[in-house]
Design a protein around this motif. Structure first.
Motif, PDB file in Angstrom:
ATOM      1  N   UNK A  11       0.808  -1.213   0.000  1.00  0.00           N
ATOM      2  CA  UNK A  11       0.000   0.000   0.000  1.00  0.00           C
ATOM      3  C   UNK A  11       0.843   1.265   0.000  1.00  0.00           C
ATOM      4  N   UNK A  12       1.975   1.221   0.703  1.00  0.00           N
ATOM      5  CA  UNK A  12       2.860   2.392   0.714  1.00  0.00           C
ATOM      6  C   UNK A  12       3.306   2.753  -0.698  1.00  0.00           C
ATOM      7  N   UNK A  14       1.815   1.887  -3.424  1.00  0.00           N
ATOM      8  CA  UNK A  14       0.629   2.334  -4.162  1.00  0.00           C
ATOM      9  C   UNK A  14       0.436   3.838  -3.989  1.00  0.00           C
ATOM     10  N   UNK A  15       0.497   4.285  -2.723  1.00  0.00           N
ATOM     11  CA  UNK A  15       0.233   5.699  -2.462  1.00  0.00           C
ATOM     12  C   UNK A  15       1.338   6.575  -3.039  1.00  0.00           C
ATOM     13  N   UNK A  19       0.837   9.509  -5.886  1.00  0.00           N
ATOM     14  CA  UNK A  19       1.307  10.895  -5.783  1.00  0.00           C
ATOM     15  C   UNK A  19       2.159  11.262  -6.991  1.00  0.00           C
ATOM     16  N   UNK A  82      -4.617   0.215  -9.101  1.00  0.00           N
ATOM     17  CA  UNK A  82      -5.511  -0.427  -8.122  1.00  0.00           C
ATOM     18  C   UNK A  82      -5.349  -1.944  -8.184  1.00  0.00           C
ATOM     19  N   UNK A  87      -6.163  -3.175  -4.383  1.00  0.00           N
ATOM     20  CA  UNK A  87      -7.078  -2.316  -3.624  1.00  0.00           C
ATOM     21  C   UNK A  87      -8.313  -1.930  -4.449  1.00  0.00           C
ATOM     22  N   UNK A  88      -8.522  -2.628  -5.612  1.00  0.00           N
ATOM     23  CA  UNK A  88      -9.714  -2.281  -6.393  1.00  0.00           C
ATOM     24  C   UNK A  88     -10.961  -2.804  -5.694  1.00  0.00           C
ATOM     25  N   UNK A  89     -12.089  -2.188  -6.020  1.00  0.00           N
ATOM     26  CA  UNK A  89     -13.346  -2.596  -5.387  1.00  0.00           C
ATOM     27  C   UNK A  89     -13.838  -3.884  -6.024  1.00  0.00           C
TER      28      UNK A  89
ATOM     29  N   UNK B 458      -6.876  15.472   2.557  1.00  0.00           N
ATOM     30  CA  UNK B 458      -6.710  14.161   1.922  1.00  0.00           C
ATOM     31  C   UNK B 458      -5.235  13.772   1.832  1.00  0.00           C
ATOM     32  N   UNK B 459      -4.387  14.735   1.446  1.00  0.00           N
ATOM     33  CA  UNK B 459      -3.007  14.376   1.117  1.00  0.00           C
ATOM     34  C   UNK B 459      -2.030  14.555   2.275  1.00  0.00           C
ATOM     35  N   UNK B 542      -6.244   7.483   5.949  1.00  0.00           N
ATOM     36  CA  UNK B 542      -5.621   6.329   5.308  1.00  0.00           C
ATOM     37  C   UNK B 542      -6.677   5.554   4.498  1.00  0.00           C
ATOM     38  N   UNK B 545      -7.848   6.823   1.002  1.00  0.00           N
ATOM     39  CA  UNK B 545      -6.866   6.846  -0.092  1.00  0.00           C
ATOM     40  C   UNK B 545      -6.936   5.607  -0.986  1.00  0.00           C
ATOM     41  N   UNK B 546      -7.645   4.566  -0.539  1.00  0.00           N
ATOM     42  CA  UNK B 546      -7.714   3.323  -1.305  1.00  0.00           C
ATOM     43  C   UNK B 546      -9.157   3.010  -1.672  1.00  0.00           C
ATOM     44  N   UNK B 547      -9.395   2.613  -2.912  1.00  0.00           N
ATOM     45  CA  UNK B 547     -10.778   2.381  -3.351  1.00  0.00           C
ATOM     46  C   UNK B 547     -11.491   1.313  -2.518  1.00  0.00           C
ATOM     47  N   UNK B 548     -10.795   0.180  -2.216  1.00  0.00           N
ATOM     48  CA  UNK B 548     -11.439  -0.898  -1.474  1.00  0.00           C
ATOM     49  C   UNK B 548     -11.460  -0.554   0.011  1.00  0.00           C
ATOM     50  N   UNK B 550     -10.597  -1.061   3.613  1.00  0.00           N
ATOM     51  CA  UNK B 550      -9.549  -1.816   4.298  1.00  0.00           C
ATOM     52  C   UNK B 550     -10.072  -2.277   5.653  1.00  0.00           C
ATOM     53  N   UNK B 554      -5.663  -4.547   8.438  1.00  0.00           N
ATOM     54  CA  UNK B 554      -4.888  -3.992   7.326  1.00  0.00           C
ATOM     55  C   UNK B 554      -4.429  -2.574   7.629  1.00  0.00           C
ATOM     56  N   UNK B 555      -5.325  -1.775   8.225  1.00  0.00           N
ATOM     57  CA  UNK B 555      -4.983  -0.393   8.558  1.00  0.00           C
ATOM     58  C   UNK B 555      -3.804  -0.359   9.523  1.00  0.00           C
ATOM     59  N   UNK B 558      -0.606  -1.382   7.794  1.00  0.00           N
ATOM     60  CA  UNK B 558      -0.122  -0.389   6.839  1.00  0.00           C
ATOM     61  C   UNK B 558       0.552   0.791   7.510  1.00  0.00           C
ATOM     62  N   UNK B 559       0.056   1.157   8.694  1.00  0.00           N
ATOM     63  CA  UNK B 559       0.596   2.360   9.325  1.00  0.00           C
ATOM     64  C   UNK B 559       1.905   2.072  10.042  1.00  0.00           C
TER      65      UNK B 559
END
Lengths: 100, 560
Positions: A11-12, A14-15, A19, A82, A87-89, B458-459, B542, B545-548, B550, B554-555, B558-559
C-alpha cells in the motif's frame, strides 16, 4: 489475505505511485494551461496553426483537449495501479443501488 | 410557424419530460434524497455534472463575454474546464470513498469539529444562493424575450417546475432531470453552431471552421482599426489572466454543488469515470463557445463594414433586440467607431441572438431558448439540493436534532427546498444590483476557503483542526476584505471610487489566489505548531486513499 492472491506492490508503494502520477499529470496541466496558453502566448502566437495563431489556439481550444485527455489517462492508469496493489473494489462488495 | 410558436412547442415538450422524470423517480428515504441512493451510472452522472455545472452563465453569457474580450476571454474557457483536472485528481475519488452526504460532512469528520461543520454549511448556503439568483434571472429573461410573458411570471413558472422535481425526487429526481437537460442544452447549443460554421466555411465542425473564420475576423478587425482578436492581454494584464484562471479552476474544484455530484455514484472507479465524462460533455460546449464568439463578432463587424450603423438598423435581429432594450440603437450614429457600436450591444444576447443573426430557421431560435432554460433550471435544482442538505442534514440533522427519524429528516429536507425556492424566486424577481458582482466572487471565496483544506485533508494526514480553522479564516477574511476594498464602490452608495485599485497588480477577480496561498501557508504553519490529529482521524484519511474498504488489521499493518 493469503499468498496466492498477494498483490504485486504494497500500500505504501501504491500511495507513493499515486502521488507521483498525479504530480506528473498536474505538471502537464500547468504547462498546457498556464505556460503555453498564458505566459508564452505572445511568442507562440507567431506560429501559424491551421490559420490560427498557436498561443490563441492553445488558450481557447488546445488546453481543453489536453485537460480531457489528462483525466482519461488518470482514470486508466489508476485502475491499473488499483489492480497491482489489490485495492480495487469487488463488484459484489459495493452496495446495490437503492430501489425507490 | 413563428419564433414564439416554436419556442412554446420546445419548452412544452422539454418541460413535460422533466415532470415525467420527476414522477418516475420519487424517493422515500434520505439516501435517495441527498445522494440518489449512490446508484447513478458514471456516464449519466457525467451528463448530470455537465448540466449542473453549465449554468445560464455558461450557456447564455459566456460566448458573448469571449466575443467581447477576444483572447482574454480564455480565462473563462480554461478556468471553468481546467478545474475538473484538479477535481478528478485531487478530490473526487477520495471524497466518494469517504462517502457521506455533503461537503460539510467531510469537513466535520476530517477536522473533528462541529463548528467547522456549521462554518462549511453556512459557506455552502451563501455560495449557492448567490448562484441561484442568477439562474432564476436567466429563466426570467428567456421567458420575457421569447414567450412574451413578464419576468415575474417566467421566474414563477421556473420555480414551480424545479419545485416539482426537486421536492418529489430529491437528488435522484434532480440527477435524471439533469441528464435530460444536458441533452437538451447541448443539442440546442450545437445545432445552430454547426449550421453557422457550415454557412460561413462549408465545414460544419465549429472547432475546424474557426481556422478559416479567424483570419477573416482578424483581417476585418484590422480594416476597422481594431487590434487583432487573437492578440493577448488587451483587456487584462498577463498577471491578471494568470490569477483569474487559477481562481476559477480552484474555485470550480471547491464548489459544493459540483463536488456533491460525485457522491451519487456507486464506487470510486465510477467517481473517476464521472469526472472524465463530465469534462468531455462540458468540453463539447466549451470548445464550441469560442467559435460562437468569433462567428457572432464576424457577423456584427461584417454588417457594420458593409452597411454602417444606420444601415444595420434595418436588420431584423437588431430591431427585435432593440425592442427589449438590450441593443441601444438610439446611440447609433453615422460614422461612429466600431468599438462604440459594440459597446451598445448587451453581451448576454450574443448566444440567443446568433441564430437570428445568421438567418437560421425559427425552429432553431426556439430550440436555443429551450436550451437556455434547461441550463438555468438544471443548475438551479442542483443548488437547491445543496441548500436543502446543508440546512436539513448538516444544521438540523447533525446539530439541532441528531435524534430525528429518517422520515422527519426527509420532511425537513423537502421543506428546506421549498423555502430555498421561494427565496431564490424573490432574488430573481427583485435582483439586488450586486448579484453579478457576488457570483463572480463566489469563485474567489471557494478557492480561498474550501479548496486548500479539502486537498490538505486528503493528502496530508498530519493536518489538524487548528491549522484548518485558522487557514480557512485567514483565506476567507483576506479575500473578502480585498474584494470589498476593490469593489465597494459598485455596491455601497456614497463610495465613488475603489478604496484600493489592485493588490500587487492583481484585481478583485484574481485576488482569491493570494487568499488561497495564505490559507495553505497558515494551515501548514499552525498545524506544525499544534498536536497531530487523533488516531481515528488519521485512520480515516488512510482509508479514503484506497478504493477498497480496508479492514482494521490492514490499517494497523499499513501504518507500521
Amino acid at each position: 489475505m493469503d499468498d496466492s492472491s498477494a498483490p504485486d506492490i504494497d500500500r505504501d508503494t501504491y500511495w507513493k505511485k499515486t502521488i507521483r502520477r498525479s504530480l506528473a499529470l498536474l505538471a502537464v496541466w500547468f504547462v498546457a494551461g498556464f505556460v503555453m496558453s498564458i505566459l508564452l502566448a505572445e511568442p507562440l502566437n507567431s506560429i501559424d496553426f491551421g490559420g490560427i495563431p498557436f498561443g490563441f489556439w492553445m488558450a481557447q481550444q488546445g488546453s481543453i483537449f489536453v485537460f480531457i485527455a489528462l483525466i482519461l489517462i488518470y482514470v486508466l492508469s489508476m485502475q491499473q495501479l488499483d489492480r497491482e496493489a489489490g485495492v480495487e473494489e469487488d463488484e459484489e462488495d459495493t452496495p446495490p443501488p437503492t430501489a425507490h | 410557424m413563428s419564433i414564439i410558436g416554436w419556442t412554446f412547442l420546445w419548452v412544452g415538450i422539454t418541460f413535460s419530460v422533466y415532470i415525467g422524470i420527476a414522477v418516475w423517480s420519487r424517493v422515500s428515504d434520505t439516501a435517495g434524497f441527498y445522494v440518489a441512493g449512490q446508484g447513478i451510472p458514471a456516464v449519466a452522472n457525467g451528463m448530470a455534472v455537465g448540466a449542473d455545472w453549465m449554468s445560464a452563465a455558461s450557456f447564455i453569457s459566456m460566448a458573448g463575454l469571449v466575443s467581447f474580450l477576444g483572447f482574454d476571454g480564455s480565462v473563462y474557457l480554461m478556468g471553468w474546464t481546467g478545474g475538473y483536472v484538479l477535481l478528478a485528481i485531487l478530490l473526487a475519488p477520495f471524497l466518494r470513498k469517504f462517502g457521506e452526504y455533503t461537503v460539510p460532512d467531510f469537513v466535520a469528520k476530517r477536522y473533528y469539529s462541529n463548528t467547522a461543520r456549521v462554518v462549511a454549511a453556512v459557506a455552502a448556503i451563501f455560495v449557492s444562493f448567490t448562484y441561484v439568483a442568477g439562474q432564476m434571472r436567466g429563466v426570467g429573461v428567456v421567458f420575457s424575450r421569447f414567450l412574451e410573458v413578464s419576468v415575474t411570471w417566467g421566474v414563477v413558472i421556473g420555480m414551480i417546475i424545479v419545485g416539482i422535481y426537486a421536492v418529489l425526487g430529491g437528488m435522484k429526481g434532480v440527477t435524471w432531470t439533469q441528464v435530460a437537460q444536458y441533452c437538451v442544452l447541448i443539442v440546442a447549443y450545437l445545432i445552430p453552431t454547426f449550421a453557422i460554421a457550415y454557412t460561413l466555411t462549408g465545414n460544419p465542425i465549429p472547432q475546424i471552421a474557426i481556422g478559416e473564420v479567424l483570419p477573416r475576423l482578424d483581417g476585418l478587425q484590422q480594416e476597422l482599426g481594431l487590434g487583432a482578436y487573437s492578440g493577448p492581454f488587451s483587456n487584462f494584464s498577463m498577471l491578471n489572466v494568470f490569477c483569474i484562471t487559477v481562481v476559477l479552476m480552484a474555485g470550480t474544484a471547491g464548489l459544493p454543488h459540483v463536488i456533491v455530484r460525485f457522491y451519487t455514484v456507486r464506487d470510486v472507479k465510477s467517481a473517476r469515470w464521472s469526472a472524465f465524462w463530465a469534462l468531455l460533455f462540458i468540453g463539447l460546449l466549451y470548445t464550441a463557445a469560442p467559435a460562437v464568439a468569433m462567428f457572432s463578432r464576424f457577423y456584427i463587424l461584417d454588417s457594420f463594414a458593409q452597411l454602417g450603423a444606420s444601415g444595420m438598423q434595418e436588420l431584423g435581429w437588431v430591431q427585435n433586440w432593440a425592442q427589449t432594450g438590450l441593443i441601444k440603437t438610439q446611440a447609433w450614429t453615422d460614422g461612429m467607431a466600431p468599438g462604440a457600436l459594440l459597446d451598445t450591444i448587451d453581451r448576454d444576447i450574443i448566444v440567443l441572438a446568433t441564430p437570428e443573426l445568421a438567418n437560421l430557421s425559427n425552429w432553431v431560435v426556439g430550440l436555443v431558448a429551450a436550451g437556455g432554460l434547461a441550463a438555468a433550471l438544471s443548475t438551479a435544482s442542483g443548488l437547491m439540493i445543496v441548500i436543502s442538505s446543508s440546512l436539513a442534514h448538516d444544521i438540523y440533522g447533525e446539530i439541532i436534532n441528531p435524534d430525528a427519524s429518517d422520515q422527519r429528516r426527509l420532511l425537513v429536507g423537502r421543506l428546506a427546498i421549498f423555502a430555498g425556492l421561494v427565496v431564490a424566486g424573490l432574488l430573481g424577481i427583485y435582483p439586488p444590483g450586486f448579484v453579478a458582482e457576488v457570483v463572480a466572487f463566489a469563485f474567489g471565496l471557494a478557492a480561498a476557503s474550501f479548496f486548500p483544506i479539502l486537498v490538505l485533508g486528503i493528502f496530508w494526514k498530519r493536518c489538524n483542526r487548528q491549522g484548518a480553522v485558522w487557514g480557512l479564516i485567514t483565506g476567507l477574511a483576506f479575500t473578502f476584505v480585498m474584494i470589498v476594498l476593490m469593489r465597494a464602490h459598485v455596491v455601497v452608495p456614497g463610495v465613488e471610487t475603489p478604496i484600493l485599485d489592485t493588490f500587487l497588480g492583481i484585481n478583485a477577480q484574481g485576488i482569491g489566489v493570494v487568499g488561497m496561498v495564505l490559507n495553505f501557508v497558515v494551515t501548514v504553519a499552525v498545524t506544525k505548531a499544534t498536536p497531530a490529529p487523533p488516531q481515528d482521524v488519521q485512520d480515516m484519511v488512510e482509508q479514503i486513499r484506497y478504493p477498497r474498504t480496508l479492514s482494521a488489521e490492514e490499517l494497523r499493518a499499513g501504518s507500521a
